[in-house]
Design a protein around this motif. Sequence first.
Motif, PDB file in Angstrom:
ATOM      1  N   ALA A  63       0.815  -1.130   0.088  1.00 59.07           N
ATOM      2  CA  ALA A  63      -0.026   0.054  -0.001  1.00 59.07           C
ATOM      3  C   ALA A  63       0.951   1.183   0.012  1.00 59.07           C
ATOM      4  CB  ALA A  63      -0.851   0.043   1.227  1.00 59.07           C
ATOM      5  N   SER A  64       2.149   1.401   0.401  1.00 61.69           N
ATOM      6  CA  SER A  64       3.114   2.368   0.293  1.00 61.69           C
ATOM      7  C   SER A  64       3.087   2.623  -0.768  1.00 61.69           C
ATOM      8  CB  SER A  64       4.104   2.094   1.268  1.00 61.69           C
ATOM      9  OG  SER A  64       4.966   0.865   0.778  1.00 61.69           O
ATOM     10  N   GLN A  65       3.053   1.853  -1.954  1.00 62.37           N
ATOM     11  CA  GLN A  65       3.283   2.342  -3.154  1.00 62.37           C
ATOM     12  C   GLN A  65       2.130   2.795  -3.870  1.00 62.37           C
ATOM     13  OE1 GLN A  65       4.828  -1.015  -5.438  1.00 62.37           O
ATOM     14  NE2 GLN A  65       6.443  -1.441  -3.912  1.00 62.37           N
ATOM     15  N   LEU A  66       1.138   2.843  -3.295  1.00 58.83           N
ATOM     16  CA  LEU A  66      -0.113   3.143  -3.848  1.00 58.83           C
ATOM     17  C   LEU A  66      -0.957   4.500  -3.522  1.00 58.83           C
ATOM     18  CD1 LEU A  66      -1.733  -0.146  -3.734  1.00 58.83           C
ATOM     19  CD2 LEU A  66      -0.743   0.689  -5.772  1.00 58.83           C
ATOM     20  N   VAL A  67      -1.827   5.109  -4.388  1.00 58.56           N
ATOM     21  CA  VAL A  67      -2.383   6.455  -4.137  1.00 58.56           C
ATOM     22  C   VAL A  67      -3.729   6.343  -4.264  1.00 58.56           C
ATOM     23  CG1 VAL A  67      -2.263   8.707  -4.962  1.00 58.56           C
ATOM     24  CG2 VAL A  67      -0.383   7.652  -4.545  1.00 58.56           C
ATOM     25  N   TYR A  68      -4.712   6.877  -3.558  1.00 57.60           N
ATOM     26  CA  TYR A  68      -6.103   6.837  -4.207  1.00 57.60           C
ATOM     27  C   TYR A  68      -6.277   8.224  -4.695  1.00 57.60           C
ATOM     28  CZ  TYR A  68      -7.420   9.147   0.421  1.00 57.60           C
ATOM     29  OH  TYR A  68      -7.481  10.235   1.328  1.00 57.60           O
ATOM     30  N   ASP A  69      -7.332   8.298  -5.783  1.00 58.21           N
ATOM     31  CA  ASP A  69      -7.712   9.511  -6.487  1.00 58.21           C
ATOM     32  C   ASP A  69      -8.736  10.302  -6.026  1.00 58.21           C
ATOM     33  OD1 ASP A  69      -7.751  11.172  -8.620  1.00 58.21           O
ATOM     34  OD2 ASP A  69      -8.346   9.680  -9.842  1.00 58.21           O
ATOM     35  N   ASP A  70      -8.332  11.225  -5.216  1.00 49.94           N
ATOM     36  CA  ASP A  70      -9.268  12.513  -4.891  1.00 49.94           C
ATOM     37  C   ASP A  70      -9.306  13.667  -5.630  1.00 49.94           C
ATOM     38  OD1 ASP A  70      -6.974  13.224  -3.789  1.00 49.94           O
ATOM     39  OD2 ASP A  70      -7.589  13.650  -1.842  1.00 49.94           O
ATOM     40  N   ALA A  71      -8.683  13.606  -6.820  1.00 50.28           N
ATOM     41  CA  ALA A  71      -8.563  14.546  -7.819  1.00 50.28           C
ATOM     42  C   ALA A  71      -8.609  14.093  -9.241  1.00 50.28           C
ATOM     43  CB  ALA A  71      -7.552  15.589  -7.439  1.00 50.28           C
ATOM     44  N   PRO A  72      -9.729  13.636  -9.516  1.00 53.48           N
ATOM     45  CA  PRO A  72      -9.976  12.786 -10.888  1.00 53.48           C
ATOM     46  C   PRO A  72      -9.637  13.808 -12.169  1.00 53.48           C
ATOM     47  CG  PRO A  72     -12.069  12.971  -9.697  1.00 53.48           C
ATOM     48  CD  PRO A  72     -11.193  13.334  -8.847  1.00 53.48           C
ATOM     49  N   TRP A  73      -9.898  15.217 -11.765  1.00 52.22           N
ATOM     50  CA  TRP A  73      -9.603  16.005 -12.972  1.00 52.22           C
ATOM     51  C   TRP A  73      -8.028  16.227 -13.260  1.00 52.22           C
ATOM     52  CZ3 TRP A  73     -11.590  16.902  -8.024  1.00 52.22           C
ATOM     53  CH2 TRP A  73     -10.872  17.780  -7.052  1.00 52.22           C
ATOM     54  N   LEU A  74      -7.287  15.817 -12.225  1.00 54.56           N
ATOM     55  CA  LEU A  74      -5.678  15.898 -12.432  1.00 54.56           C
ATOM     56  C   LEU A  74      -5.354  14.468 -12.646  1.00 54.56           C
ATOM     57  CD1 LEU A  74      -4.720  18.409  -9.484  1.00 54.56           C
ATOM     58  CD2 LEU A  74      -5.078  18.638 -11.947  1.00 54.56           C
ATOM     59  N   SER A  75      -5.907  13.260 -12.142  1.00 49.48           N
ATOM     60  CA  SER A  75      -5.170  12.070 -12.063  1.00 49.48           C
ATOM     61  C   SER A  75      -4.894  11.722 -13.468  1.00 49.48           C
ATOM     62  CB  SER A  75      -5.700  11.175 -11.341  1.00 49.48           C
ATOM     63  OG  SER A  75      -7.306  11.036 -11.725  1.00 49.48           O
ATOM     64  N   SER A  76      -5.820  11.980 -14.381  1.00 53.81           N
ATOM     65  CA  SER A  76      -5.563  11.426 -15.892  1.00 53.81           C
ATOM     66  C   SER A  76      -4.331  11.893 -16.494  1.00 53.81           C
ATOM     67  CB  SER A  76      -6.840  11.574 -16.587  1.00 53.81           C
ATOM     68  OG  SER A  76      -6.865  13.049 -16.717  1.00 53.81           O
ATOM     69  N   THR A  77      -3.663  12.956 -15.960  1.00 61.21           N
ATOM     70  CA  THR A  77      -2.561  13.369 -16.533  1.00 61.21           C
ATOM     71  C   THR A  77      -1.269  12.834 -15.787  1.00 61.21           C
ATOM     72  OG1 THR A  77      -2.415  15.421 -15.000  1.00 61.21           O
ATOM     73  CG2 THR A  77      -3.910  15.727 -17.059  1.00 61.21           C
ATOM     74  N   MET A  78      -1.608  12.054 -14.674  1.00 63.93           N
ATOM     75  CA  MET A  78      -0.360  11.649 -13.951  1.00 63.93           C
ATOM     76  C   MET A  78       0.047  10.235 -14.739  1.00 63.93           C
ATOM     77  SD  MET A  78      -1.591  12.440 -10.368  1.00 63.93           S
ATOM     78  CE  MET A  78      -1.979  14.215  -9.751  1.00 63.93           C
ATOM     79  N   ASN A  79       1.581  10.420 -14.892  1.00 64.94           N
ATOM     80  CA  ASN A  79       2.005   9.065 -15.651  1.00 64.94           C
ATOM     81  C   ASN A  79       2.688   8.028 -14.726  1.00 64.94           C
ATOM     82  OD1 ASN A  79       1.278   9.889 -18.215  1.00 64.94           O
ATOM     83  ND2 ASN A  79       2.960  11.379 -18.373  1.00 64.94           N
ATOM     84  N   ASP A  80       3.381   8.666 -13.522  1.00 66.30           N
ATOM     85  CA  ASP A  80       4.269   8.022 -12.727  1.00 66.30           C
ATOM     86  C   ASP A  80       3.696   7.701 -11.628  1.00 66.30           C
ATOM     87  OD1 ASP A  80       6.168   7.875 -14.582  1.00 66.30           O
ATOM     88  OD2 ASP A  80       7.058   9.953 -13.862  1.00 66.30           O
ATOM     89  N   VAL A  81       2.322   7.664 -11.354  1.00 64.49           N
ATOM     90  CA  VAL A  81       1.493   7.349 -10.128  1.00 64.49           C
ATOM     91  C   VAL A  81       0.881   6.150 -10.047  1.00 64.49           C
ATOM     92  CG1 VAL A  81      -0.189   8.108  -8.345  1.00 64.49           C
ATOM     93  CG2 VAL A  81       1.470   9.909  -9.630  1.00 64.49           C
ATOM     94  N   LEU A  82       1.005   5.473  -9.036  1.00 69.52           N
ATOM     95  CA  LEU A  82       0.302   3.896  -9.244  1.00 69.52           C
ATOM     96  C   LEU A  82      -1.057   4.050  -8.172  1.00 69.52           C
ATOM     97  CD1 LEU A  82       3.112   1.323  -8.366  1.00 69.52           C
ATOM     98  CD2 LEU A  82       1.637   1.556 -10.491  1.00 69.52           C
ATOM     99  N   PHE A  83      -2.096   3.615  -8.741  1.00 68.45           N
ATOM    100  CA  PHE A  83      -3.286   4.139  -8.064  1.00 68.45           C
ATOM    101  C   PHE A  83      -3.893   2.639  -7.429  1.00 68.45           C
ATOM    102  CE2 PHE A  83      -3.312   7.790 -10.751  1.00 68.45           C
ATOM    103  CZ  PHE A  83      -3.641   8.900 -10.149  1.00 68.45           C
ATOM    104  N   VAL A  84      -4.300   2.925  -6.419  1.00 70.40           N
ATOM    105  CA  VAL A  84      -4.965   1.643  -6.044  1.00 70.40           C
ATOM    106  C   VAL A  84      -6.649   1.157  -6.677  1.00 70.40           C
ATOM    107  CG1 VAL A  84      -6.859   2.893  -4.313  1.00 70.40           C
ATOM    108  CG2 VAL A  84      -6.147   0.643  -3.691  1.00 70.40           C
TER     109      VAL A  84
END
Length: 253
Positions: A184-205
């Motif tokens: 879980a330390s490698q994962l992030v949850y998405d509370d900003a979907p208007w930004l997350s689609s532009t992120m390339n180096d983030v691992l989402f839960v």
Amino acid sequence: GWQRAIPARALVAQLVGYGKMFQDKSFIDPMMNSTEAFTLPQEVKTASLQLYDMLCMHLHELEGNLSSLLKNQPSLLLPVGFVCPSRVAFECNVDCAPLLYRYPDEQEQYKELFRKIGVRPNFSRFDYLSALKQMSEAFPNQQLDSDMMGLAKNLALEASRSDQDGRNFGEVFLPDADSFMRPASQLVYDDAPWLSSTMNDVLFVHHDICNEAAQSLGLKSVRKLLISGQLNLKDLPCPSPSTIGSNLRDFES
């Protein structure tokens, strides 16, 4: 001599013997991802229930070593075979088999017996997180299929709703957006979907794990990463006018 009561130790030994012969054969198979078929001989089921009846008359003797022996050996009969009482709880809101089980309604008359030897009222957060860790070990670098993903979701949601019991679990494991088990330390949850689609180096839960559950289990959010400076906002591409318009319409609706 035939009228002499059978000692509790002998009854326990017989039950443990049955349990070892016909224990739960269901398992998470990393290669086949299947569950072995199981059929319990009727005579074994009958004999086991008779043993339960006799053990109910020896409840006062089920202390110490005898109680521990039954708790840590497959001694509770379920449709899949015998399982350890420590893997069973009287209440479980969702299906967590084959890692954790709910006590069977058809054995209502033996509740006091199994309460004595290790079946608990509910599972703790530690139990659910331990089961998730088992899944990560069973599927190293392997994508979960829909059934196993459903199991991971149930375990994660129940863990997030359960009280901590004071034990330090260590690393938590959860499925990522592509259904791979990860720390879980490698994962992030998405509370900003208007930004997350532009992120390339983030691992989402995984999207089946809601934000509330992810937060409860210690995951960081997109917003927290931005606020802490771990994600640089200026490096994010500016959304197109059409994307901004679409988000505004969604917000207004």
